[in-house]
Design a protein around this motif. Structure first.
Motif, PDB file in Angstrom:
ATOM      1  N   CYS A 294      -2.821   2.332   8.201  1.00  0.00           N
ATOM      2  CA  CYS A 294      -1.532   2.925   8.586  1.00  0.00           C
ATOM      3  C   CYS A 294      -0.728   3.358   7.364  1.00  0.00           C
ATOM      4  O   CYS A 294       0.082   4.286   7.453  1.00  0.00           O
ATOM      5  N   ALA A 295      -0.936   2.680   6.241  1.00  0.00           N
ATOM      6  CA  ALA A 295      -0.189   3.007   5.023  1.00  0.00           C
ATOM      7  C   ALA A 295      -0.955   3.927   4.088  1.00  0.00           C
ATOM      8  O   ALA A 295      -0.396   4.385   3.084  1.00  0.00           O
ATOM      9  N   GLU A 296      -2.220   4.204   4.416  1.00  0.00           N
ATOM     10  CA  GLU A 296      -3.032   5.036   3.538  1.00  0.00           C
ATOM     11  C   GLU A 296      -2.411   6.429   3.386  1.00  0.00           C
ATOM     12  O   GLU A 296      -1.974   7.046   4.360  1.00  0.00           O
TER      13      GLU A 296
ATOM     14  N   THR B  74       0.826  -1.209   0.000  1.00  0.00           N
ATOM     15  CA  THR B  74       0.000   0.000   0.000  1.00  0.00           C
ATOM     16  C   THR B  74       0.859   1.257   0.000  1.00  0.00           C
ATOM     17  O   THR B  74       0.601   2.212  -0.741  1.00  0.00           O
ATOM     18  N   ALA B  75       1.912   1.258   0.841  1.00  0.00           N
ATOM     19  CA  ALA B  75       2.803   2.419   0.897  1.00  0.00           C
ATOM     20  C   ALA B  75       3.519   2.620  -0.433  1.00  0.00           C
ATOM     21  O   ALA B  75       3.710   3.762  -0.880  1.00  0.00           O
ATOM     22  N   ALA B  76       3.921   1.532  -1.077  1.00  0.00           N
ATOM     23  CA  ALA B  76       4.604   1.639  -2.367  1.00  0.00           C
ATOM     24  C   ALA B  76       3.683   2.250  -3.423  1.00  0.00           C
ATOM     25  O   ALA B  76       4.128   3.031  -4.269  1.00  0.00           O
ATOM     26  N   MET B  77       2.404   1.893  -3.368  1.00  0.00           N
ATOM     27  CA  MET B  77       1.445   2.461  -4.317  1.00  0.00           C
ATOM     28  C   MET B  77       1.363   3.970  -4.155  1.00  0.00           C
ATOM     29  O   MET B  77       1.411   4.728  -5.139  1.00  0.00           O
ATOM     30  N   TRP B  78       1.241   4.440  -2.919  1.00  0.00           N
ATOM     31  CA  TRP B  78       1.152   5.879  -2.681  1.00  0.00           C
ATOM     32  C   TRP B  78       2.469   6.586  -3.018  1.00  0.00           C
ATOM     33  O   TRP B  78       2.473   7.735  -3.478  1.00  0.00           O
TER      34      TRP B  78
ATOM     35  N   GLY C  90       8.811  11.266  14.646  1.00  0.00           N
ATOM     36  CA  GLY C  90       8.769  11.424  13.203  1.00  0.00           C
ATOM     37  C   GLY C  90       8.762  10.093  12.467  1.00  0.00           C
ATOM     38  O   GLY C  90       8.036   9.926  11.486  1.00  0.00           O
ATOM     39  N   THR C  91       9.539   9.130  12.947  1.00  0.00           N
ATOM     40  CA  THR C  91       9.577   7.822  12.290  1.00  0.00           C
ATOM     41  C   THR C  91       8.267   7.079  12.495  1.00  0.00           C
ATOM     42  O   THR C  91       7.736   6.452  11.566  1.00  0.00           O
ATOM     43  N   ALA C  92       7.719   7.145  13.720  1.00  0.00           N
ATOM     44  CA  ALA C  92       6.425   6.508  13.973  1.00  0.00           C
ATOM     45  C   ALA C  92       5.328   7.155  13.134  1.00  0.00           C
ATOM     46  O   ALA C  92       4.469   6.463  12.577  1.00  0.00           O
ATOM     47  N   SER C  93       5.358   8.482  13.021  1.00  0.00           N
ATOM     48  CA  SER C  93       4.365   9.185  12.213  1.00  0.00           C
ATOM     49  C   SER C  93       4.493   8.805  10.745  1.00  0.00           C
ATOM     50  O   SER C  93       3.486   8.678  10.032  1.00  0.00           O
ATOM     51  N   LEU C  94       5.722   8.604  10.280  1.00  0.00           N
ATOM     52  CA  LEU C  94       5.949   8.215   8.896  1.00  0.00           C
ATOM     53  C   LEU C  94       5.294   6.873   8.583  1.00  0.00           C
ATOM     54  O   LEU C  94       4.652   6.698   7.544  1.00  0.00           O
TER      55      LEU C  94
END
Length: 291
Positions: A134-136, A35-39, A98-102
């Motif tokens: 989470c990946a949206e 999902t993250a790769a798509m975005w 920042g990493t958790a938010s990412l």
């Protein structure tokens, strides 16, 4: 509507694995990655915009540390901590946040999806709903905060007057990793409250972004009751306060046993377990919007 926890299962090949928990975890991570790769592919279509927004994010977040620098134009220490030591607190807390938010920050959109009924579409897809949400709208622009925090942390490590023993050196990457997991658990746990309380966004932000701001300052400037709450309540003190006491050789304002300074991994595991339990309980209670 059917039980939503049964509508987003891993593929049949994984369900027959020897370790079901490991299989489900692997499938959730793969779902997040896809999902993250798509975005990311969509975002990189406009590369100039991506670069400008990332640079702007770095510069804007750096203003937080500028406030601390200006504060030290009028004093040599704050609560017994000097500027490089506050830089260490700032860098570690901002990097973990920042990493958790990412990776999981978009979970705070759960309430909007519940109100609009669009969460139902995630529950019927063959992927874990938590990984999807989470990946949206995953955005590499959020790298600005951890990159800026890493720069401040690197400067503070260079300036600190510390005798670097092996345990102190090892504790730095451990606290960064565990701090990220703790903030991720706080993101997920408080966002999951929106299953019951749809307007909990401000509460959610007060413990994530607000908590990171508190951790940028030494525990000695706060009331002992607040510090105790970050140890025995929401475990934010394990992000950097308690490990920093050992690394920087500082006294503990609460007088806790020395073992607490090395307990960040245990706190991270417990926080993730609680967050997972809250998410599962909320998802089972969700009855859908009929869409």
């Amino acid at each position: 509507m059917a039980d939503p926890t049964l509508t987003a299962r891993e593929p049949a090949g994984l369900s027959g694995a020897r370790d079901p928990l490991a299989a489900r975890t692997a499938w959730a991570l793969r779902s997040w990655w896809l999902t993250a790769a798509m975005w990311t592919r969509a975002l990189m279509t406009y590369r100039a915009s991506f670069v400008m927004m990332t640079v702007a994010n770095v510069l804007i977040t750096f203003l937080d540390f500028v406030v601390i620098i200006l504060m030290f134009q009028h004093t040599d220490s704050l609560g017994g901590w000097n500027l490089p030591e506050l830089g260490f607190l700032y860098g570690t807390s901002a990097f973990a946040l920042g990493t958790a938010s990412l990776f999981v920050g978009t979970v705070d959109a759960l309430g909007q999806r519940i109100r609009t009924g669009t969460l139902d579409t995630m529950l019927v897809r063959p992927a874990p709903a938590l990984a999807q949400i989470c990946a949206e709208r995953f955005s590499l622009r959020r790298l600005g905060r951890p990159v800026q925090a890493a720069a401040v942390l690197g400067w503070s490590l260079w300036m600190l007057d510390v005798r670097w023993t092996w345990d102190r050196v090892l504790l730095v990457p451990v606290l960064l990793f565990c701090g990220t997991l703790i903030f991720a658990a706080v993101f997920i746990g408080f966002a999951s409250l929106q299953f019951w309380w749809g307007e909990s966004g401000e509460l959610h932000h007060s413990f994530t972004f607000g908590g990171a701001t508190v951790l940028q300052y030494p525990p000695t400037v706060f009331a002992k009751e607040l510090v105790a709450g970050t140890v025995f309540g929401v475990p934010l003190a394990f992000v950097n306060w308690l490990p920093a006491l050992h690394i920087l050789d500082k006294p503990d304002p609460l007088g806790l046993p020395a073992a607490f300074r090395f307990a960040s991994p245990l706190a991270a595991v417990l926080a993730l377990c609680v967050a997972g339990l809250v998410w599962r309980t909320g998802l089972r209670a969700y009855r859908g919007a009929g869409s």
